[in-house]
Design a protein around this motif. Structure first.
Motif, PDB file in Angstrom:
ATOM      1  N   ASP A   3       0.852  -1.201   0.000  1.00  0.00           N
ATOM      2  CA  ASP A   3       0.000   0.000   0.000  1.00  0.00           C
ATOM      3  C   ASP A   3       0.884   1.247   0.000  1.00  0.00           C
ATOM      4  O   ASP A   3       1.915   1.277   0.685  1.00  0.00           O
ATOM      5  CB  ASP A   3      -0.874   0.043   1.273  1.00  0.00           C
ATOM      6  CG  ASP A   3      -1.982  -1.007   1.259  1.00  0.00           C
ATOM      7  OD1 ASP A   3      -2.207  -1.622   0.200  1.00  0.00           O
ATOM      8  OD2 ASP A   3      -2.602  -1.212   2.322  1.00  0.00           O
ATOM      9  N   PRO A   4       0.467   2.295  -0.728  1.00  0.00           N
ATOM     10  CA  PRO A   4       1.227   3.550  -0.630  1.00  0.00           C
ATOM     11  C   PRO A   4       1.208   4.047   0.819  1.00  0.00           C
ATOM     12  O   PRO A   4       0.212   3.847   1.524  1.00  0.00           O
ATOM     13  CB  PRO A   4       0.445   4.507  -1.536  1.00  0.00           C
ATOM     14  CG  PRO A   4      -0.420   3.646  -2.391  1.00  0.00           C
ATOM     15  CD  PRO A   4      -0.675   2.397  -1.628  1.00  0.00           C
ATOM     16  N   MET A   5       2.287   4.684   1.256  1.00  0.00           N
ATOM     17  CA  MET A   5       2.395   5.124   2.653  1.00  0.00           C
ATOM     18  C   MET A   5       1.211   5.987   3.106  1.00  0.00           C
ATOM     19  O   MET A   5       0.776   5.908   4.240  1.00  0.00           O
ATOM     20  CB  MET A   5       3.680   5.924   2.857  1.00  0.00           C
ATOM     21  CG  MET A   5       4.863   5.094   3.303  1.00  0.00           C
ATOM     22  SD  MET A   5       4.535   4.135   4.794  1.00  0.00           S
ATOM     23  CE  MET A   5       4.678   5.393   6.044  1.00  0.00           C
ATOM     24  N   ASP A   6       0.712   6.824   2.181  1.00  0.00           N
ATOM     25  CA  ASP A   6      -0.390   7.708   2.594  1.00  0.00           C
ATOM     26  C   ASP A   6      -1.761   7.064   2.372  1.00  0.00           C
ATOM     27  O   ASP A   6      -2.781   7.701   2.598  1.00  0.00           O
ATOM     28  CB  ASP A   6      -0.303   9.043   1.839  1.00  0.00           C
ATOM     29  CG  ASP A   6      -0.333   8.841   0.331  1.00  0.00           C
ATOM     30  OD1 ASP A   6      -0.076   7.702  -0.125  1.00  0.00           O
ATOM     31  OD2 ASP A   6      -0.618   9.813  -0.387  1.00  0.00           O
ATOM     32  N   LYS A   7      -1.748   5.798   1.921  1.00  0.00           N
ATOM     33  CA  LYS A   7      -3.037   5.142   1.662  1.00  0.00           C
ATOM     34  C   LYS A   7      -3.052   3.713   2.215  1.00  0.00           C
ATOM     35  O   LYS A   7      -3.559   2.791   1.559  1.00  0.00           O
ATOM     36  CB  LYS A   7      -3.336   5.144   0.166  1.00  0.00           C
ATOM     37  CG  LYS A   7      -3.607   6.548  -0.368  1.00  0.00           C
ATOM     38  CD  LYS A   7      -3.947   6.570  -1.823  1.00  0.00           C
ATOM     39  CE  LYS A   7      -4.229   8.014  -2.251  1.00  0.00           C
ATOM     40  NZ  LYS A   7      -4.534   8.142  -3.662  1.00  0.00           N
ATOM     41  N   THR A   8      -2.510   3.530   3.396  1.00  0.00           N
ATOM     42  CA  THR A   8      -2.560   2.202   4.006  1.00  0.00           C
ATOM     43  C   THR A   8      -4.017   1.790   4.162  1.00  0.00           C
ATOM     44  O   THR A   8      -4.834   2.579   4.647  1.00  0.00           O
ATOM     45  CB  THR A   8      -1.899   2.209   5.404  1.00  0.00           C
ATOM     46  OG1 THR A   8      -0.688   2.917   5.308  1.00  0.00           O
ATOM     47  CG2 THR A   8      -1.651   0.807   5.899  1.00  0.00           C
ATOM     48  N   GLY A   9      -4.318   0.565   3.771  1.00  0.00           N
ATOM     49  CA  GLY A   9      -5.699   0.093   3.865  1.00  0.00           C
ATOM     50  C   GLY A   9      -6.252  -0.305   2.499  1.00  0.00           C
ATOM     51  O   GLY A   9      -7.317  -0.919   2.415  1.00  0.00           O
ATOM     52  N   VAL A  10      -5.522   0.024   1.431  1.00  0.00           N
ATOM     53  CA  VAL A  10      -6.009  -0.284   0.072  1.00  0.00           C
ATOM     54  C   VAL A  10      -6.189  -1.796  -0.100  1.00  0.00           C
ATOM     55  O   VAL A  10      -7.244  -2.261  -0.555  1.00  0.00           O
ATOM     56  CB  VAL A  10      -5.040   0.278  -1.001  1.00  0.00           C
ATOM     57  CG1 VAL A  10      -5.341  -0.334  -2.362  1.00  0.00           C
ATOM     58  CG2 VAL A  10      -5.157   1.788  -1.075  1.00  0.00           C
TER      59      VAL A  10
END
Lengths: 457, 456
Positions: free
Chosen positions: A46-53
């Motif tokens: 997951d991108p660091m600013d979008k954890t949870g994808v």
């Protein structure tokens, strides 16, 4: 749905050439068919600013397809006596399902549909974000989770693993539906897929259905999940999550753990069995609970982050003493750890652990689902397969001298990162009291006090 | 289509076998819907034995169920307390003259025992473990020894109180656990369900060895117990060993108490409280319902599946999907007999909102029967649940034991499943009309404390 438990494997993984990678357990006594679908791409991507994808993909795929909205999809599934759940770990997105055996074919049709023709419905996405936000907020009510996340923030700082797999308040709000679509496109390909099925039906029946998924998936090459380094301090570091007026203290203490394929794991597991791993007979249980009566639950594990994988995990000691015994328990555990690290185990402890591990071995294979779980672990993480006699020979061959050597290779005396969930003022007072006779510069100090809100932000 | 094959049963009253010093009778044989054979035996001293042979793996599950729990201690004129049944359960692991403190656990662990534990509830206490089948005799030596020869020392008794207080403290830090205590305390004014199983700190610390010994000698009798073994052992060997190790125990008179009847509830009871660890509201609602062996209980159980199971469960759709709650469930419980709704609210959402949504849903259920499709969904989910779990030795043993001590009929779980098939959506509607009425319910709302920690 729960991840299939791991243990061992008797039969090597099977790969159908140019077809789906299918691990199979046929058992005519089963009344249901269970399926585990593993996509080897988890939250560490997951991108660091979008954890949870990754976790949201696991959920949204079950909320509608090109031909069925969520209600129709789920009611069709549940009316046939089936259920499917999805969740992500740091290195996988997994779907676990079960159906009464008579409806296996119809169930697999739905599996094909949700995996290959997801709807990515905007309304469902919004609802999912709301649900996940509520669930994240609710972590504040669960002290052991707060303590675990406080540790992750330190050990995995600066990586996606510092956060809960389902994301935080901030990252969940940043995720958009297009992020899920893009990730689906990049991760759901042939190279990443693994199917595992336990069923009373013949393997060929299942294979035929899974071919439809395989055909619909784009080609792709498996890419290993990124591995991150652990930031473990050289001296004990204490983080307190401040929760005023608790009746108990939740204590978690972590050091670097091991990977699934670690060759020393048999020795380390045996050592941990007697130190804290086995309830009722371990040293920690016998001293801190049975002899001192300070706590109800206490133990230690190499599986603090779930099943072992290629990512080095955490070795963890945990306990929830009555609040007045919180720091007493902490110092006692540190003290017992020193003895364990220096001297290993007594002969009697080794004998008990060897007998127990060898004799309990059959329980790892007493059901089709357990056998399948081992096959999955072996396939994903290159865990070698030992026959019962090979396992016994490994375990019986472990001696204390070698154990102490390996403990010192993998662990340190003071490299602990510790979280305590309790009233920070109470903990400070207890630390002062317990360390009165110790020079100030050598005392264990609270390095950081966090509010529960900060953990989930 | 019939959901389940016939449950074939034979009752055999006069088949008696003499073995070792004690004889036993085969009481009944049953064929379960999955083909398993279940046999009931009874020793002369009254010990009941349930046996299901399974030879797929060289393992077995061993459980001993005692028909004693926290209700008995409260109703026993010599005790009148709560918490002793549970504390005593802990003491059962603390040694006998032959196997002193720690030896039982060590030996069971050494034989490869897993899932070793015990639990106490209002009406029963059970002890259980799973072991490799070649260890059956050693395990039976240990289990029968602690049933007869437990030695409670002051030192160990006092230390174990600390562990139990630790367990209680953890319980008290959970808003939902405390909420459940308050629900039962408010819903029952006469029946002792209003007291917690674990007791309070004062009671726990106040128990004496004399009380513990009295409890042991009075209630841990063979005629007050059932041994359940599921797994890799034949009936002949099992009963031969059971006679050898349990046969010499003497049957005795065990006090049986009539649980004081709770008067019908005529008015809704509602309490609001605050919990120092809560960060959001919790809602608990309990409707008074009939006991587990009544026909309406079966309807309520299937109604609960309609409400709570799966992504299409009504409570999920009404409360969790819109983000109002993190979790929401409704299910009937037996002893205490309540249909319980338990909802953990999301932050910024109020329990009253969840309650009004539940009320609307109940009104709908009472007004109109659920659709055939929804009914079929609930039925299939019940079937999936049973089919998925019955293959596990410990799950089957748990089910037999729990229904036995609850109702006296260890087959009740299977009978309920078969009874579901005979129900109609109208039966569920009638059960909702009959039992989910406001005047028969108790509502507990738990709120976070106000800033500054002041209690309301």
């Amino acid at each position: 749905m729960k991840r299939l438990s791991l243990i061992l494997i008797l039969v090597a993984a099977e790969c159908v050439s140019a077809g789906p990678k299918l691990l199979y357990e046929e058992d005519p006594t089963l009344l249901t068919t269970t399926i585990e679908i593993v996509v080897q791409s988890g939250s560490s991507e997951d991108p660091m600013d979008k954890t949870g994808v990754a976790n949201m993909i696991a959920e949204i795929l079950l909320r509608g397809t090109a031909t069925k909205d969520r209600a129709l999809f789920q009611s069709t599934l549940e009316r046939m006596g089936g259920s499917i759940g999805g969740a992500a770990s740091h290195d996988t997105i997994e779907f676990s399902g079960e159906v009464i055996k008579e409806n296996t074919d119809a169930f697999l049709d739905l599996v094909v549909e949700f995996l290959t023709k997801p709807a990515f419905n905007e309304k469902e996405f919004k609802s999912l974000v709301q649900e996940n936000l509520a669930a994240i907020q609710h972590i504040k009510n669960v002290n052991t989770r707060l303590g675990g996340l406080a540790l992750r923030r330190e050990v995995f700082a600066g990586t996606p693993l510092e956060r809960p797999t389902q994301g935080t308040r901030k990252t969940l709000k940043a995720i958009q539906l297009k992020d899920l679509k893009e990730r689906y496109k990049s991760s759901f390909h042939k190279g990443n897929f693994l199917f595992a099925v336990a069923s009373p039906l013949k393997k060929s029946q299942i294979e035929k259905k899974l071919e439809s998924i395989w055909t619909a998936l784009p080609d792709g090459k498996a890419t290993p999940s990124p591995l991150v380094s652990l930031k473990i301090p050289t001296e004990p570091k204490l983080i307190v999550v401040n929760k005023p007026r608790t009746s108990s203290g939740s204590v978690l203490m972590a050091q670097a753990g091991i990977v699934a394929q670690e060759p020393d794991r048999y020795d380390l597991y045996l050592g941990n069995f007697s130190f804290g791993g086995e309830p009722l007979v371990s040293r920690l249980f016998n001293v801190v609970r049975a002899a001192l009566g300070w706590t109800y639950s206490i133990g230690s594990t190499y599986q603090a982050m779930g099943s072992l994988s290629k990512q080095k995990g955490l070795y963890m000691v945990y306990t929830t003493p009555s609040v007045e015994f919180t720091t007493k328990s902490l110092f006692k555990i540190l003290n017992m750890w020193d003895s364990y690290l220096e001297g290993g185990l007594k002969k009697d402890e080794i004998d008990v652990a060897q007998d127990s591990l060898v004799n309990s071995y059959p329980f790892g294979f007493d059901s089709a689902n357990k056998r399948l779980g081992w096959k999955v672990m072996s396939e994903l993480y290159d865990v070698p397969i030992l026959s019962p006699s090979e396992y016994e020979s490994k375990v019986r061959g472990i001696g204390n001298n070698e154990l102490v050597k390996l403990l010192k290779k993998h662990h340190t005396q003071r490299g602990w990162i510790i979280s305590v969930v309790a009233d920070a003022k109470v903990i400070q007072k207890q630390l002062d009291q317990e360390q009165k006779s110790i020079p100030a510069e050598k005392r264990l100090k609270i390095a950081k006090v966090l509010r529960p809100d900060q953990i989930i932000e | 289509m019939k959901l389940f094959g016939p449950l074939v049963s034979f009752l055999l009253f006069f088949v008696s076998v003499r073995c070792h010093s004690a004889s036993y009778q085969k009481i009944a044989e049953h064929t379960l819907f999955n083909g398993d054979k279940l046999t009931e035996f009874r020793l002369e001293n009254g010990l009941q034995v349930l046996h299901v042979p399974r030879h797929q793996a060289k393992v077995l599950t061993y459980q001993v169920w005692f028909r004693v729990g926290s209700l008995d201690e409260k109703l026993d004129a010599k005790l009148k307390k709560t918490g002793l049944a549970h504390l005593f359960e802990h003491m059962m692991f603390r040694g006998t003259p032959k196997y002193p403190d720690g030896v039982f656990d060590k030996l069971v662990s050494r034989m490869g025992g897993t899932q070793q534990n015990a639990s106490t509830y209002y009406y029963r206490t059970n002890y259980y473990e799973s072991v490799p089948s070649d260890q059956l005799e050693t395990l039976m030596t240990l289990e029968s020894d602690r049933m007869q020869n437990l030695q409670i020392t002051t030192t160990l008794f006092e230390k174990e109180k600390g562990a139990v207080v630790g367990e209680l403290r953890r319980h008290l830090d959970s808003p939902l656990s405390v909420g459940m205590d308050q629900l039962l305390e408010t819903a029952f004014r006469v029946a002792p369900y209003r007291f917690t199983v674990i007791g309070n700190e004062k009671e726990i610390n106040g128990f004496t060895i004399e009380e513990a010994n009295y409890f042991y000698k009075t209630y841990y009798a063979p005629n007050n117990a059932t041994l359940i073994v599921v797994g890799d052992v034949d009936a002949g060997r099992l009963m031969s060993l059971t006679s050898k190790y349990y046969g010499s125990m003497k049957s005795q008179e065990v006090p049986k108490y009539k649980i004081p009847a709770e008067p019908p509830q005529k008015k809704e009871r509602k309490i609001f409280t605050r919990h120092k660890q809560a960060t959001s509201d919790s809602l608990l609602v309990g409707y008074r319902i009939p006991p587990v062996d009544s026909p309406d209980f079966t309807s309520l159980a299937l109604l609960a599946t309609h409400l709570s199971t799966g992504m299409e469960g009504r409570l999920r759709k009404l409360l969790v999907d819109p983000g109002i709650a993190v979790s929401a469930n409704g299910a009937p419980s037996s002893k205490p007999d309540l249909f319980e709704f338990v909802v953990s609210l999301s932050e910024k959402h109020r329990a009253e909102n969840a309650l009004s949504i539940i009320d609307r849903e109940i009104a709908n259920l009472q007004k109109k029967a659920i659709s055939d499709q929804d009914f079929q969904r609930a039925l299939s989910q019940e079937k999936l649940d049973m089919y998925g779990s019955i293959g596990s030795n410990s799950s089957l043993a748990n089910m037999l034991g729990e229904y036995l001590v609850l109702s006296g009929d260890y087959l009740l779980g299977f009978k309920m499943l078969a009874a579901f098939e005979k129900l109609t959506p109208a039966d569920l509607q009638n059960a909702a009309k009959q039992h989910l009425n406001k005047k028969q319910r108790t509502v507990v709302v738990i709120r976070p404390e106000k800033r500054g920690g002041k209690k309301s």
